[in-house]
Each structure stands twice: as C-alpha cells, then as structure tokens.
Scaffold this motif. Sequence first.
Motif, PDB file in Angstrom:
ATOM      1  N   ARG A 100      57.254 -36.483  15.257  1.00 22.80           N
ATOM      2  CA  ARG A 100      58.275 -35.531  14.816  1.00 22.80           C
ATOM      3  C   ARG A 100      58.476 -34.417  15.834  1.00 22.80           C
ATOM      4  N   SER A 101      57.386 -33.987  16.462  1.00 19.62           N
ATOM      5  CA  SER A 101      57.515 -32.963  17.506  1.00 19.62           C
ATOM      6  C   SER A 101      58.304 -33.495  18.695  1.00 19.62           C
ATOM      7  N   LEU A 102      58.035 -34.735  19.073  1.00 20.48           N
ATOM      8  CA  LEU A 102      58.778 -35.334  20.184  1.00 20.48           C
ATOM      9  C   LEU A 102      60.250 -35.506  19.831  1.00 20.48           C
ATOM     10  N   GLU A 103      60.537 -35.856  18.583  1.00 15.58           N
ATOM     11  CA  GLU A 103      61.928 -35.992  18.166  1.00 15.58           C
ATOM     12  C   GLU A 103      62.656 -34.649  18.229  1.00 15.58           C
ATOM     13  N   ARG A 104      61.995 -33.581  17.764  1.00 20.42           N
ATOM     14  CA  ARG A 104      62.634 -32.263  17.826  1.00 20.42           C
ATOM     15  C   ARG A 104      62.851 -31.829  19.263  1.00 20.42           C
ATOM     16  N   ALA A 105      61.860 -32.097  20.117  1.00 21.57           N
ATOM     17  CA  ALA A 105      62.008 -31.710  21.519  1.00 21.57           C
ATOM     18  C   ALA A 105      63.131 -32.489  22.191  1.00 21.57           C
ATOM     19  N   ALA A 106      63.232 -33.795  21.868  1.00 22.67           N
ATOM     20  CA  ALA A 106      64.305 -34.586  22.471  1.00 22.67           C
ATOM     21  C   ALA A 106      65.674 -34.182  21.948  1.00 22.67           C
ATOM     22  N   ARG A 107      65.725 -33.727  20.700  1.00 22.26           N
ATOM     23  CA  ARG A 107      67.018 -33.373  20.108  1.00 22.26           C
ATOM     24  C   ARG A 107      67.485 -31.989  20.524  1.00 22.26           C
ATOM     25  N   HIS A 108      66.551 -31.020  20.580  1.00 23.09           N
ATOM     26  CA  HIS A 108      66.931 -29.632  20.824  1.00 23.09           C
ATOM     27  C   HIS A 108      66.506 -29.120  22.193  1.00 23.09           C
ATOM     28  N   GLY A 109      65.779 -29.921  22.961  1.00 23.21           N
ATOM     29  CA  GLY A 109      65.336 -29.468  24.265  1.00 23.21           C
ATOM     30  C   GLY A 109      64.240 -28.432  24.219  1.00 23.21           C
ATOM     31  N   ALA A 110      63.441 -28.413  23.150  1.00 14.73           N
ATOM     32  CA  ALA A 110      62.369 -27.422  23.018  1.00 14.73           C
ATOM     33  C   ALA A 110      61.214 -27.785  23.934  1.00 14.73           C
ATOM     34  N   PRO A 111      60.509 -26.792  24.499  1.00 14.80           N
ATOM     35  CA  PRO A 111      59.346 -27.089  25.353  1.00 14.80           C
ATOM     36  C   PRO A 111      58.211 -27.685  24.537  1.00 14.80           C
ATOM     37  N   LEU A 112      57.465 -28.591  25.174  1.00  9.24           N
ATOM     38  CA  LEU A 112      56.414 -29.324  24.476  1.00  9.24           C
ATOM     39  C   LEU A 112      55.009 -28.838  24.807  1.00  9.24           C
ATOM     40  N   GLY A 113      54.851 -28.042  25.867  1.00 10.31           N
ATOM     41  CA  GLY A 113      53.509 -27.710  26.333  1.00 10.31           C
ATOM     42  C   GLY A 113      52.645 -27.063  25.272  1.00 10.31           C
ATOM     43  N   GLU A 114      53.125 -25.980  24.661  1.00  8.01           N
ATOM     44  CA  GLU A 114      52.316 -25.276  23.663  1.00  8.01           C
ATOM     45  C   GLU A 114      52.093 -26.136  22.426  1.00  8.01           C
ATOM     46  N   THR A 115      53.116 -26.892  22.030  1.00 12.23           N
ATOM     47  CA  THR A 115      52.960 -27.752  20.858  1.00 12.23           C
ATOM     48  C   THR A 115      51.886 -28.807  21.073  1.00 12.23           C
ATOM     49  N   LEU A 116      51.891 -29.446  22.236  1.00 10.67           N
ATOM     50  CA  LEU A 116      50.894 -30.464  22.529  1.00 10.67           C
ATOM     51  C   LEU A 116      49.497 -29.865  22.614  1.00 10.67           C
ATOM     52  N   SER A 117      49.380 -28.673  23.205  1.00 12.09           N
ATOM     53  CA  SER A 117      48.073 -28.018  23.283  1.00 12.09           C
ATOM     54  C   SER A 117      47.528 -27.708  21.898  1.00 12.09           C
ATOM     55  N   ALA A 118      48.401 -27.199  21.021  1.00  8.84           N
ATOM     56  CA  ALA A 118      47.956 -26.878  19.668  1.00  8.84           C
ATOM     57  C   ALA A 118      47.550 -28.139  18.905  1.00  8.84           C
ATOM     58  N   GLN A 119      48.304 -29.204  19.046  1.00  6.63           N
ATOM     59  CA  GLN A 119      47.955 -30.443  18.359  1.00  6.63           C
ATOM     60  C   GLN A 119      46.662 -31.043  18.900  1.00  6.63           C
ATOM     61  N   ALA A 120      46.426 -30.914  20.213  1.00  5.85           N
ATOM     62  CA  ALA A 120      45.171 -31.417  20.777  1.00  5.85           C
ATOM     63  C   ALA A 120      43.981 -30.631  20.233  1.00  5.85           C
ATOM     64  N   ARG A 121      44.126 -29.309  20.151  1.00  5.72           N
ATOM     65  CA  ARG A 121      43.031 -28.505  19.588  1.00  5.72           C
ATOM     66  C   ARG A 121      42.784 -28.850  18.133  1.00  5.72           C
ATOM     67  N   GLU A 122      43.851 -29.033  17.377  1.00  4.26           N
ATOM     68  CA  GLU A 122      43.689 -29.377  15.971  1.00  4.26           C
ATOM     69  C   GLU A 122      43.041 -30.753  15.806  1.00  4.26           C
TER      70      GLU A 122
END
Length: 292
Positions: A224-246
């Motif tokens: 879902r995060s990848l879909e939002r990033a592909a649709r709206h062009g949102a940066p993924l770096g912080e999202t991926l870091s947070a998901q990795a920590r979780e």
Amino acid sequence: MSGAAVVAALAGLLTAVALVELAAARGERAGARQAAGRHADEAAGSGAGRLRERLLALLARLGRQAGAPAAPRDLAERLVAAGEPFGMTAGDAMAVKGGAALAGVSAAVPLGPLLPGRLGLLVALALPAGAFLALDLWLMRRARRRGQEMERELPDLLDLLRVAVGAGLPLERALGDIGRRTGGLLAREWRTFAAQVELGLPRERALELLGRRCPSVRVAVLVRSLERAARHGAPLGETLSAQAREARAADARRLDERAARAAPKIQLVVALLLVPSVLLLVGAAMLAAFTG
C-alpha cells in the motif's frame, strides 16, 4: 473391535494423510516451473517424485470423471496466497478435492460396517468430508508458512530497498535488482513484480498481484505504501525506514515470546528426565553400598 476393523481404520486415515502429502509433493515439483520463482522440489526427478506425480494425476482424473463441483469464489485467491502449488487452477483444485472425497468414500464403505454402533456411520461421513477438506487445510497452512517466511525476510529487504530508492533507482528496477541478488520467497516475488512491469503490465496492476501473492500483513502494508508513492510521488525513504524498524521490533517480540514459552518446557524436561535420572544413579550407588 476386531483386528480387521483396526486395520481398515488405519488405512482410511493413511489415505487422507497421503492425499495431503501427494498434494505437497506435486506442488513442490511444479513450483520450479513457475515464472514467479516459487519453491523448487529438489527431488523432482527421483523415482518417488515421479510416483507421487502419477498418483496425484490419477486422483485429479478421478475427480474430473466423477464431475468436480464448482469452485468457491475465494479458492483462486487462496491458491495464489499459497504460491499456486502444483500449478493448479481453481478447477484443478476442485478436481483433486473431488477425487480425494471419492477415495475417502472408498475407504469408508468397507470400514463402516465393521465399527460398532453409530461409530461406523460417523466414520462413513467424516472420512470423505475430511479427505475433501484436506487440500483446503493444506493451502491454509502453506499460506501461513509463506507469510511467516516473508516477514522474516522483510526487514533486511526493506533496508536494501531504502538504499536503492535513495540512490535514485526506479521502484521496479530497485525491486528487481534486490530480488536477483538475494534469496528467499519475498525476494523472488519482488523479482516477479519487476519482470511483469518490464513485460508491459501496469505498475498498479503488478503491485496488486504482488500483494495477492504475499499473505503477510506487513507486506500488505508495504504494498500500500508503494502504491501511494507511485500514485502521488511521495518519498519512500522515511516510510521504508519506519517499516524496517517496526518489522525488526516485531521479530524481537516474537523471539521473546518463543523464549518465554520455552522456559516452562525446559523446566518440564529437567523435572521429568534429569532429576529422576540423577535420583536413580544415587539410589543405585546406595543400594550397591548397602548390599556390599
């Protein structure tokens, strides 16, 4: 209960177990031929593997000849979540289930009259039903194991994806490179996603299929995060870091829970095995001393 009844009951139970085992073996063999990179069966060329394949084909043929029932709507989804074992479609799966039910009936018919009272009727009803549902239970267990394995791989792959995306690689290129350079179920599914996009499948559709093939809540959140990033062009770096920590925190909690459950088991082993063995040694020494 006579000896013949016991043997017949064991034969019926072994028939149901054998059906599940045959489905698993066929799924491992056919998975090596799937473009999505599913599990390969190392013993596919062995004599046992060929024998299991023939038996499973016979079971499916029996179900088709008898007229397999219509597939439920969610069967195709469950097959995809389980990795599409033995390359089956929903119709193939229903043929196998129908053949399994007929095998259960063939085992229950001679067994029922041998059992006392209502037990024979119960076995005559339960054995075909259990054989029919065996494939569903196996698909559920396989999907759960696939999801657990993917969740174990997820933290490291998320870190690699964060670095690749941060370096400027497109999403499909990053997922494809990581999938080719690492092993595991989730990496192979990422490689499949990249291959589908390269062949012209829209990215949104490829992401949807990726989520369907990955029976994991954490992977679903990532998709879902990848879909939002592909649709709206949102940066993924912080999202991926947070998901990795979780994901790593969840893995640590799971290990703590397993360790907590292991402590009583260890104490039980000590109490039931080690302590009596020590007391036996002490008693033997005392007996030897008293008897000279």
